[in-house]
Scaffold this motif. Structure first.
Motif, mmCIF file in Angstrom:
data_model
loop_
_atom_site.group_PDB
_atom_site.id
_atom_site.type_symbol
_atom_site.label_atom_id
_atom_site.label_comp_id
_atom_site.label_asym_id
_atom_site.label_seq_id
_atom_site.Cartn_x
_atom_site.Cartn_y
_atom_site.Cartn_z
ATOM 1 N N ASP A 162 0.811 -1.211 0.000
ATOM 2 C CA ASP A 162 0.000 0.000 0.000
ATOM 3 C C ASP A 162 0.850 1.271 0.000
ATOM 4 O O ASP A 162 0.322 2.366 0.130
ATOM 5 N N GLY A 163 2.166 1.116 -0.077
ATOM 6 C CA GLY A 163 3.067 2.255 -0.099
ATOM 7 C C GLY A 163 3.389 2.829 1.266
ATOM 8 O O GLY A 163 3.951 3.917 1.364
ATOM 9 N N ARG A 164 3.038 2.115 2.322
ATOM 10 C CA ARG A 164 3.313 2.584 3.693
ATOM 11 C C ARG A 164 4.574 1.932 4.217
ATOM 12 O O ARG A 164 4.843 0.758 3.960
ATOM 13 N N ARG A 165 5.351 2.702 4.980
ATOM 14 C CA ARG A 165 6.607 2.192 5.527
ATOM 15 C C ARG A 165 6.345 1.333 6.754
ATOM 16 O O ARG A 165 5.387 1.559 7.501
ATOM 17 N N LEU A 166 7.243 0.377 6.952
ATOM 18 C CA LEU A 166 7.066 -0.637 7.975
ATOM 19 C C LEU A 166 8.435 -1.098 8.445
ATOM 20 O O LEU A 166 9.333 -1.309 7.634
ATOM 21 N N VAL A 167 8.605 -1.237 9.764
ATOM 22 C CA VAL A 167 9.844 -1.748 10.333
ATOM 23 C C VAL A 167 9.686 -3.253 10.507
ATOM 24 O O VAL A 167 8.806 -3.706 11.236
ATOM 25 N N VAL A 168 10.523 -4.019 9.824
ATOM 26 C CA VAL A 168 10.462 -5.478 9.910
ATOM 27 C C VAL A 168 11.561 -5.950 10.856
ATOM 28 O O VAL A 168 12.742 -5.687 10.644
ATOM 29 N N ILE A 169 11.134 -6.626 11.910
ATOM 30 C CA ILE A 169 12.042 -7.189 12.905
ATOM 31 C C ILE A 169 12.054 -8.687 12.670
ATOM 32 O O ILE A 169 11.026 -9.342 12.782
ATOM 33 N N SER A 170 13.202 -9.226 12.305
ATOM 34 C CA SER A 170 13.228 -10.618 11.857
ATOM 35 C C SER A 170 13.633 -11.626 12.924
ATOM 36 O O SER A 170 13.780 -12.804 12.620
ATOM 37 N N ARG A 171 13.779 -11.171 14.163
ATOM 38 C CA ARG A 171 14.171 -12.111 15.220
ATOM 39 C C ARG A 171 13.338 -11.858 16.473
ATOM 40 O O ARG A 171 13.098 -10.713 16.841
ATOM 41 N N ILE A 172 12.930 -12.923 17.112
ATOM 42 C CA ILE A 172 12.218 -12.835 18.392
ATOM 43 C C ILE A 172 13.251 -13.011 19.497
ATOM 44 O O ILE A 172 13.815 -14.089 19.657
ATOM 45 N N LEU A 173 13.525 -11.937 20.231
ATOM 46 C CA LEU A 173 14.483 -12.004 21.341
ATOM 47 C C LEU A 173 13.815 -12.407 22.646
ATOM 48 O O LEU A 173 14.389 -13.119 23.450
ATOM 49 N N PHE A 174 12.616 -11.883 22.853
ATOM 50 C CA PHE A 174 11.918 -12.095 24.114
ATOM 51 C C PHE A 174 10.759 -13.048 23.887
ATOM 52 O O PHE A 174 9.739 -12.674 23.326
ATOM 53 N N LYS A 175 10.959 -14.280 24.315
ATOM 54 C CA LYS A 175 9.965 -15.327 24.099
ATOM 55 C C LYS A 175 9.181 -15.550 25.376
ATOM 56 O O LYS A 175 9.603 -15.183 26.450
ATOM 57 N N GLY A 176 8.068 -16.183 25.229
ATOM 58 C CA GLY A 176 7.255 -16.509 26.391
ATOM 59 C C GLY A 176 5.795 -16.349 26.061
ATOM 60 O O GLY A 176 5.384 -15.298 25.580
ATOM 61 N N LYS A 177 5.029 -17.381 26.279
ATOM 62 C CA LYS A 177 3.614 -17.320 25.967
ATOM 63 C C LYS A 177 2.822 -16.649 27.079
ATOM 64 O O LYS A 177 1.789 -16.055 26.843
ATOM 65 N N ARG A 178 3.286 -16.764 28.307
ATOM 66 C CA ARG A 178 2.515 -16.233 29.418
ATOM 67 C C ARG A 178 3.222 -15.103 30.158
ATOM 68 O O ARG A 178 2.587 -14.327 30.855
ATOM 69 N N TRP A 179 4.543 -15.000 30.029
ATOM 70 C CA TRP A 179 5.264 -14.053 30.862
ATOM 71 C C TRP A 179 6.478 -13.522 30.120
ATOM 72 O O TRP A 179 7.227 -14.274 29.512
ATOM 73 N N ILE A 180 6.684 -12.225 30.187
ATOM 74 C CA ILE A 180 7.855 -11.565 29.609
ATOM 75 C C ILE A 180 8.710 -11.064 30.767
ATOM 76 O O ILE A 180 8.199 -10.466 31.714
#
Length: 174
Positions: free
Chosen positions: A12-30
């Motif tokens: 759509d011509g809109r800028r976007l920051v793509v982060i390709s790595r998940i550093l902080f994992k956790g389904k219930r708690w960060i």
């Protein structure tokens, strides 16, 4: 630590920051203390918003506010994980921010820190989603409001990132 962040333009011509790595994992708690520690690398830096040419500084209060705000503690699940992992793209999210709008101080609490009020900018970022085999499936796109305080010294300081919303109609694929 190697940074794996880039700015792209979507269909759509809109800028976007793509982060390709998940550093902080956790389904219930960060672990927000780890997030806070990661954010300390930005303290003292400044970044320019391309749209307005405003310079936004990162103050020493930013890591504590980002990781310890009422908004952060209210987040659960995917939105908490998104806010935690968004820290990797803070400079780029400031760079592509748009839609600057002003807000008055609404209480005495911030009269000292934000003597001239607040600004909000809109920004976007994307995080990878992996399937059960660990293969990249797609990217989820998120919209955020970046809260900037206009300090007594006349400078703009990034204060927090709020209003994290997943763009449900727009999963991004490479």
């Amino acid at each position: 630590m190697e940074k794996t962040v880039k700015i792209i333009t979507d269909k759509d011509g809109r800028r976007l920051v793509v982060i390709s790595r998940i550093l902080f994992k956790g389904k219930r708690w960060i672990c927000w203390d780890e997030v806070k520690e990661y954010l300390r690398q930005y303290v003292g830096d400044s970044y320019m918003v391309e749209d307005t040419k405003d310079t936004v500084y990162i103050g020493s209060d930013f890591p504590d506010e980002y990781a310890g705000s009422k908004y952060t503690y209210s987040l659960k699940g995917a939105n908490a994980k998104a806010k935690a992992n968004a820290v990797q793209g803070i400079p780029e999210m400031i760079e592509i921010a748009e839609g600057k709008h002003f807000r008055e101080n609404s209480g005495n609490k911030h009269l000292r820190d934000a003597a001239f009020g607040w600004y909000r900018y809109d920004s976007r970022f994307a995080l990878p989603v992996y399937n059960e085999q660990g293969m990249l499936e797609r990217y989820n796109v998120y919209h955020v409001s970046m809260l900037i305080r206009h300090a007594k010294n006349g400078k703009y300081y990034l204060y927090d990132i709020l209003g994290i919303k997943k763009e449900t109609s727009n999963p991004f694929r490479f």
